[in-house]
Design an enzyme around this catalytic site. Structure first.
Site, PDB file in Angstrom:
ATOM      1  N   PRO A 308      80.922  55.052  76.731  1.00  0.00           N
ATOM      2  CA  PRO A 308      80.197  55.139  78.005  1.00  0.00           C
ATOM      3  C   PRO A 308      79.749  53.745  78.441  1.00  0.00           C
ATOM      4  O   PRO A 308      78.643  53.294  78.101  1.00  0.00           O
ATOM      5  CB  PRO A 308      79.004  56.047  77.664  1.00  0.00           C
ATOM      6  CG  PRO A 308      78.769  55.812  76.205  1.00  0.00           C
ATOM      7  CD  PRO A 308      80.107  55.492  75.592  1.00  0.00           C
ATOM      8  N   ASP A 485      78.651  48.749  75.965  1.00  0.00           N
ATOM      9  CA  ASP A 485      78.586  50.132  75.489  1.00  0.00           C
ATOM     10  C   ASP A 485      77.128  50.578  75.541  1.00  0.00           C
ATOM     11  O   ASP A 485      76.288  50.052  74.813  1.00  0.00           O
ATOM     12  CB  ASP A 485      79.141  50.219  74.063  1.00  0.00           C
ATOM     13  CG  ASP A 485      79.258  51.643  73.554  1.00  0.00           C
ATOM     14  OD1 ASP A 485      78.618  52.541  74.132  1.00  0.00           O
ATOM     15  OD2 ASP A 485      79.986  51.856  72.560  1.00  0.00           O
ATOM     16  N   HIS A 486      76.838  51.562  76.395  1.00  0.00           N
ATOM     17  CA  HIS A 486      75.446  51.976  76.584  1.00  0.00           C
ATOM     18  C   HIS A 486      74.884  52.685  75.364  1.00  0.00           C
ATOM     19  O   HIS A 486      73.660  52.939  75.288  1.00  0.00           O
ATOM     20  CB  HIS A 486      75.328  52.887  77.806  1.00  0.00           C
ATOM     21  CG  HIS A 486      74.218  52.516  78.721  1.00  0.00           C
ATOM     22  ND1 HIS A 486      72.933  52.262  78.275  1.00  0.00           N
ATOM     23  CD2 HIS A 486      74.170  52.339  80.069  1.00  0.00           C
ATOM     24  CE1 HIS A 486      72.162  51.954  79.301  1.00  0.00           C
ATOM     25  NE2 HIS A 486      72.878  51.989  80.406  1.00  0.00           N
ATOM     26  N   ARG A 487      75.715  53.007  74.387  1.00  0.00           N
ATOM     27  CA  ARG A 487      75.210  53.634  73.168  1.00  0.00           C
ATOM     28  C   ARG A 487      74.499  52.631  72.262  1.00  0.00           C
ATOM     29  O   ARG A 487      73.624  53.019  71.478  1.00  0.00           O
ATOM     30  CB  ARG A 487      76.361  54.284  72.398  1.00  0.00           C
ATOM     31  CG  ARG A 487      77.042  55.427  73.125  1.00  0.00           C
ATOM     32  CD  ARG A 487      78.256  55.922  72.362  1.00  0.00           C
ATOM     33  NE  ARG A 487      79.275  54.877  72.229  1.00  0.00           N
ATOM     34  CZ  ARG A 487      80.432  55.040  71.583  1.00  0.00           C
ATOM     35  NH1 ARG A 487      80.703  56.202  71.010  1.00  0.00           N
ATOM     36  NH2 ARG A 487      81.300  54.051  71.516  1.00  0.00           N
ATOM     37  N   CYS A 489      72.869  49.748  73.253  1.00  0.00           N
ATOM     38  CA  CYS A 489      71.688  49.097  73.817  1.00  0.00           C
ATOM     39  C   CYS A 489      71.422  49.663  75.203  1.00  0.00           C
ATOM     40  O   CYS A 489      72.274  50.335  75.793  1.00  0.00           O
ATOM     41  CB  CYS A 489      71.847  47.582  73.875  1.00  0.00           C
ATOM     42  SG  CYS A 489      73.098  47.023  75.058  1.00  0.00           S
TER      43      CYS A 489
END
Length: 515
Positions: A308, A485-487, A489
């Site tokens: 994501p 990658d929003h997972r 940070c």
């Protein structure tokens, strides 16, 4: 007496399952030495020369240049001189008596297999150990194919013993036991019309994996074909004819549809006038996704599916950075050194930023549901070559200065242009720097290089109006973008990383704190 040994495409490592033949280095009839390179192949990660572990005379090659072969497929056969006193098995009976006596073929096959193994052990193996080929390793057993797997006819019995790699060119040389009252015929080399067989749920009589792949690519149902080879074996020529017939049928349907769609008041055109118009319609070109392009497609698709990602960007005044670079490259005397590129300076800025924001130098273990922060920075940089986009990796970039990083980038770039990068030099990156400004564009939202967690994009540096010290001036401006990658940070961490990079670009003296 010479022993013919089969050399298969070895496992080239890094999880690669196939390779494309780029260039043959030997011809049929050439004498090769042990460990002599015989073919140049291109994998999804690099172009390599494959050495042959046998020494002797090349008797056959399998696959033309441009053919893609899976690991384990035959590459070539080599006739190796057998040691003195080696016993070889006699010919397999092919007459009716041989078919009635089932022990004769099996005994011959067993004798041939054991003789091949002893010949390989005593003929002297390769010192260049490949995966699947070791020094002194016994020869692989020849695969025995039962006729009831190739033909459903109940009157045929016995076994089809393949003594050489099976392909369309040599399948007629296979020895077949003849059933009583059923004559054995050789495969005809002339083209025959494609005959359609009723659909069967049993095994399809196809030996070559290339034939199966060709049929899949053109949506040909092999169960509906009757092969022209021995015992109904489907050859490549049979699939080629089926493809041509399908294309002709499709073209006829297209012409019929065009004729039906024509205005009813129009006079029918003559066949001579309609033929050029129909043939002038260009056909769509199909380009196989293989080699480097196939690997890039798979990796980008996986990145978009699993990660994501989000992107933030900022414009920065790079005037001071460009002035610093000019001063560094103009230095003379003992302080002089190799020229430093803008990419090397940006790479050094990236390593400093990752030291402050280690969340972006990580990866996600989806099975364990854990974020894995990596101890070192292995910096990848995107390089466009004639073979496509590749990402060489600068190892331990966090321990290097700008001069060292620049030298390594130059070395890897030259290897990339010549197609000599090894798989190890293209894997293991933890962060990627993408300088798309060389293509004359300002911004981009790049796709993360899976399984990494972030990528910094750099646009072109060009003069633009900019407010500098309260006044409008022409400055060297660059757009920086960070895809992350929003997972691993949140936006605050990503924004802090990008802002630090922009500050170093605008004020290179900021880097002095970390030197």
């Amino acid at each position: 007496m010479a022993q013919v040994l089969e050399f298969k495409l070895p496992d080239l490592g890094e999880g690669l399952t196939e390779a494309e033949i780029v260039r043959w280095l030997v011809e049929v009839g050439d004498v090769v030495a042990i460990d002599q390179p015989v073919v140049e192949v291109e994998t999804a990660k690099a172009m390599v020369e494959v050495p042959c572990p046998y020494g002797g005379v090349v008797t056959a090659r399998f696959g033309e240049e441009g053919t893609e072969l899976p690991v384990g497929s035959p590459l070539l056969t080599v006739a190796v001189g057998a040691p003195e006193g080696l016993e070889t098995s006699g010919p397999v009976p092919t007459g009716p008596s041989g078919a009635r006596n089932g022990s004769a073929p099996s005994g011959s096959a067993s004798s041939s297999s054991s003789s091949g193994s002893s010949a390989t052990e005593s003929s002297g193996g390769s010192g260049n150990v490949l995966v699947g080929y070791g020094t002194g390793a016994p020869a692989a057993r020849r695969r025995r194919i039962r006729p009831d797997r190739l033909d459903r006819t109940p009157t045929l019995s016995g076994a089809l013993t393949v003594e050489a790699p099976v392909s369309e060119a040599v399948v007629s040389e296979a020895l077949v036991s003849e059933a009583p009252g059923v004559p054995v015929t050789e495969a005809s080399s002339t083209a025959a019309p494609v005959s359609v067989a009723p659909v069967s749920d049993g095994p399809v009589p196809v030996v070559s994996p290339l034939v199966r792949r060709l049929a899949r690519q053109h949506d040909i149902d092999l169960r509906r074909l009757t092969g022209s080879g021995p015992d109904g074996l489907i050859l490549r020529a049979d699939v080629d004819r089926a493809i041509r017939q399908a294309e002709e049928t499709e073209a006829a349907k297209t012409r019929t549809a065009q004729a039906a769609a024509a205005p009813t008041g129009a006079s029918p055109a003559s066949p001579a006038a309609a033929s050029p118009a129909a043939s002038a319609a260009p056909a769509a070109e199909r380009i196989p996704l293989r080699g480097v392009r196939g690997a890039v497609a798979d990796k980008l698709s996986r990145s978009r599916t699993e990660i994501p990602d989000a992107t933030c960007w900022v414009d920065a005044d790079a005037t001071e950075l460009m002035a610093v670079r000019v001063a560094m490259n103009a230095a003379t005397g003992p302080s002089a050194g190799p020229k430093v590129s803008v990419l090397a300076l940006l790479a050094r800025i990236c390593t400093a930023a990752l030291a402050r924001f280690p969340e972006l130098n990580s990866t996600v273990d989806t099975e364990a549901r854990e974020i894995v922060r990596l101890p070192g920075v292995h910096l990848g940089f995107a390089a466009q070559t004639e073979r496509g986009l590749v990402v060489p990796v600068v190892r331990d970039a966090h321990t290097r200065n700008a001069e060292s990083i620049g030298a390594e980038i130059a070395r890897l770039t030259e290897l990339a242009r010549t197609g000599k990068l090894s798989p190890a030099q293209l894997t293991g990156g933890t962060f990627t720097l993408n300088n798309y400004g060389v293509f004359g564009v300002d911004g981009s939202t790049p796709i993360i290089n899976h399984p990494e967690a972030a990528m910094l994009g750099v646009g072109r540096i060009m003069p633009k109006p900019w407010v500098h010290q309260g006044e409008l001036a022409v400055r060297q401006v660059v757009q920086l973008s960070l895809t992350f990658d929003h997972r691993v940070c949140d936006g605050g961490t990503a924004g802090g990383f990008l802002r630090y990079v922009a500050d170093c670009v605008e004020q290179p003296a900021v880097l002095l704190r970390t030197l």
